[in-house]
Design a protein around this motif. Structure first.
Motif, PDB file in Angstrom:
ATOM      1  N   TYR A   1      -6.030  13.501   4.234  1.00 50.86           N
ATOM      2  CA  TYR A   1      -6.386  11.326   3.344  1.00 50.86           C
ATOM      3  C   TYR A   1      -7.670  11.328   2.708  1.00 50.86           C
TER       4      TYR A   1
ATOM      5  N   SER B   1      -9.916   5.125  -0.952  1.00 56.37           N
ATOM      6  CA  SER B   1      -8.819   3.454  -1.166  1.00 56.37           C
ATOM      7  C   SER B   1      -9.260   2.531  -0.267  1.00 56.37           C
ATOM      8  N   LYS B   2      -9.226   2.670   1.198  1.00 53.52           N
ATOM      9  CA  LYS B   2      -9.514   2.417   2.090  1.00 53.52           C
ATOM     10  C   LYS B   2     -11.045   1.453   2.671  1.00 53.52           C
TER      11      LYS B   2
ATOM     12  N   ASN C   1      -3.510   0.438  -3.716  1.00 50.54           N
ATOM     13  CA  ASN C   1      -4.704   0.257  -2.660  1.00 50.54           C
ATOM     14  C   ASN C   1      -5.784  -0.355  -2.892  1.00 50.54           C
TER      15      ASN C   1
ATOM     16  N   GLY D   1       0.818  -1.083  -0.684  1.00 54.65           N
ATOM     17  CA  GLY D   1       0.277  -0.019   0.055  1.00 54.65           C
ATOM     18  C   GLY D   1       0.807   1.334   0.040  1.00 54.65           C
ATOM     19  N   THR D   2       0.536   1.988  -0.225  1.00 51.76           N
ATOM     20  CA  THR D   2       0.975   3.922  -0.417  1.00 51.76           C
ATOM     21  C   THR D   2       0.172   4.281  -0.100  1.00 51.76           C
ATOM     22  N   ASN D   3       0.242   5.315   0.917  1.00 47.11           N
ATOM     23  CA  ASN D   3      -0.122   6.862   0.960  1.00 47.11           C
ATOM     24  C   ASN D   3       0.632   8.416   0.527  1.00 47.11           C
ATOM     25  N   HIS D   4      -0.513   9.843   0.149  1.00 47.15           N
ATOM     26  CA  HIS D   4       0.186  10.526   0.212  1.00 47.15           C
ATOM     27  C   HIS D   4      -0.948  11.565   1.252  1.00 47.15           C
TER      28      HIS D   4
ATOM     29  N   GLN E   1      -2.600   5.835  -5.664  1.00 45.39           N
ATOM     30  CA  GLN E   1      -3.089   5.369  -4.831  1.00 45.39           C
ATOM     31  C   GLN E   1      -4.542   4.452  -4.639  1.00 45.39           C
TER      32      GLN E   1
ATOM     33  N   TYR F   1      -6.025   8.434   0.261  1.00 47.15           N
ATOM     34  CA  TYR F   1      -6.461   7.321   0.685  1.00 47.15           C
ATOM     35  C   TYR F   1      -7.637   6.843   1.676  1.00 47.15           C
ATOM     36  N   CYS F   2      -8.183   7.252   2.114  1.00 51.21           N
ATOM     37  CA  CYS F   2      -9.512   7.023   2.704  1.00 51.21           C
ATOM     38  C   CYS F   2     -10.371   6.201   1.889  1.00 51.21           C
TER      39      CYS F   2
ATOM     40  N   SER G   1      -7.431  -0.211   6.774  1.00 53.21           N
ATOM     41  CA  SER G   1      -6.723   0.581   7.734  1.00 53.21           C
ATOM     42  C   SER G   1      -7.901   1.515   8.315  1.00 53.21           C
TER      43      SER G   1
END
Ligand SMILES: NC(=O)c1ccc[n+]([C@@H]2O[C@H](COP(=O)([O-])OP(=O)(O)OC[C@H]3O[C@@H](n4cnc5c(N)ncnc54)[C@H](OP(=O)(O)O)[C@@H]3O)[C@@H](O)[C@H]2O)c1
Length: 264
Positions: free
Chosen positions: A147, A153-154, A111, A89-92, A107, A150-151, A137
């Protein structure tokens, strides 16, 4: 599931949580296909594990179709796989308007899209009983400023895990979703650690997270949220999101400052 002798594909094995997980799984007698992008790091990890000859490594960028195909067609998976762990996984950490299209796509591709496509391709080779473990996550249960991508994607991987688990009910394959909270790895930029320290957010070690993930596999727990108060906030956010809106509004200026957002 007893992990002794089980064939496990672990993506993101060269990362903080992946490396700790590889060790914990190998100590329980699992046979690992370790995936990452750095050949030297992966080989060094393999040689540190109990019975290194039982384990294999493969480097591939999972954002590309070629990378995913290389993994899917690895000879170690030919005779089947007992457990697939989608961990890479990755995040920015940045306000949405400060993220490039490439950062956003990266992302979502790594992800979300990669685990979906890997899972689909490997389903016919998963043993029954078999397990699919998706690493999400706490940001797959709480939308957090800085996020948003990222949120997205998760949250998606959590929805995927739940729906696929229900789709596969009775098939012998279980889908587990495991959601760590902040963990001390290279995933998080230094400003994220500084922000967490200022906000009093607890950070776990990768070893603590790996231990809990192994327990979730052994007990075949469908849903695991790591840590208090994150577990509580996820439930609160589902039932009374307005309360969490207000709590996060109070932290907004601090979060914006660490995200280097220009209006902060
Ligand atoms: N750390 C946290 O605070 C935290 C909290 C909640 C959830 N998680 C989740 O836990 C999982 C593991 O994270 P981590 O903290 O261990 O992160 P990490 O230390 O940054 O490791 C990430 C892993 O993913 C691999 N990876 C990165 N980009 C890739 C790509 N394009 N193709 C294939 N592999 C790629 C990396 O390989 P290379 O090193 O070879 O590039 C590495 O093995 C992730 O899904 C993450 O979202 C982490």
């Amino acid at each position: 599931m007893n992990l002794d002798g089980k064939r496990i594909l672990l993506t993101g094995a060269s990362g903080g949580i992946g490396e700790a997980l590889a060790l914990a799984l190998a100590e329980r007698g699992a046979h690992l296909l370790l995936h990452g992008r750095q050949p030297l790091a992966l080989e060094r990890l393999r040689l540190q594990l109990p019975a290194p000859e039982r384990h294999h490594t493969l480097c591939a960028d999972l954002r590309s179709a070629e990378g995913r195909l290389a993994l899917i067609h690895h000879p170690a998976l030919e005779s089947g796989v007992d457990i697939l762990i989608n961990n890479a996984g990755t995040n920015h950490f940045a306000w949405l308007e400060d993220q490039s299209e490439e950062q956003i796509a990266s992302q979502l591709e790594l992800n979300t899209l990669a685990p979906l496509l890997l899972t689909r391709a490997l389903l016919p080779r998963l043993t029954r009983p078999g397990l699919i473990m998706n690493v999400g996550s706490s940001f797959g249960g709480i939308g957090y400023p800085g996020y948003s991508v990222y949120c997205a994607s998760k949250f998606a991987i959590r929805g995927f895990s739940e729906a696929l688990g229900r789709e596969l009910a009775g098939s012998g394959i279980k889908v587990l979703h495991f959601a760590p909270r902040a963990t001390r790895t290279h995933l998080n930029a230094p400003e994220v650690y500084a922000m967490n320290a200022e906000l009093g957010t607890h950070t776990d070690t990768p070893e603590e997270v790996a231990d809990q993930l192994v327990q979730s596999l052994e007990r075949e727990r469908t849903r695991t949220w790591v840590g208090w108060p994150e577990k509580l906030f996820v439930r609160l956010n589902a039932l009374l999101p307005g309360l969490v809106d207000r709590a996060l509004a109070r932290q907004h200026a601090v979060i914006a400052r660490f995200a280097h957002h220009k209006e902060a």
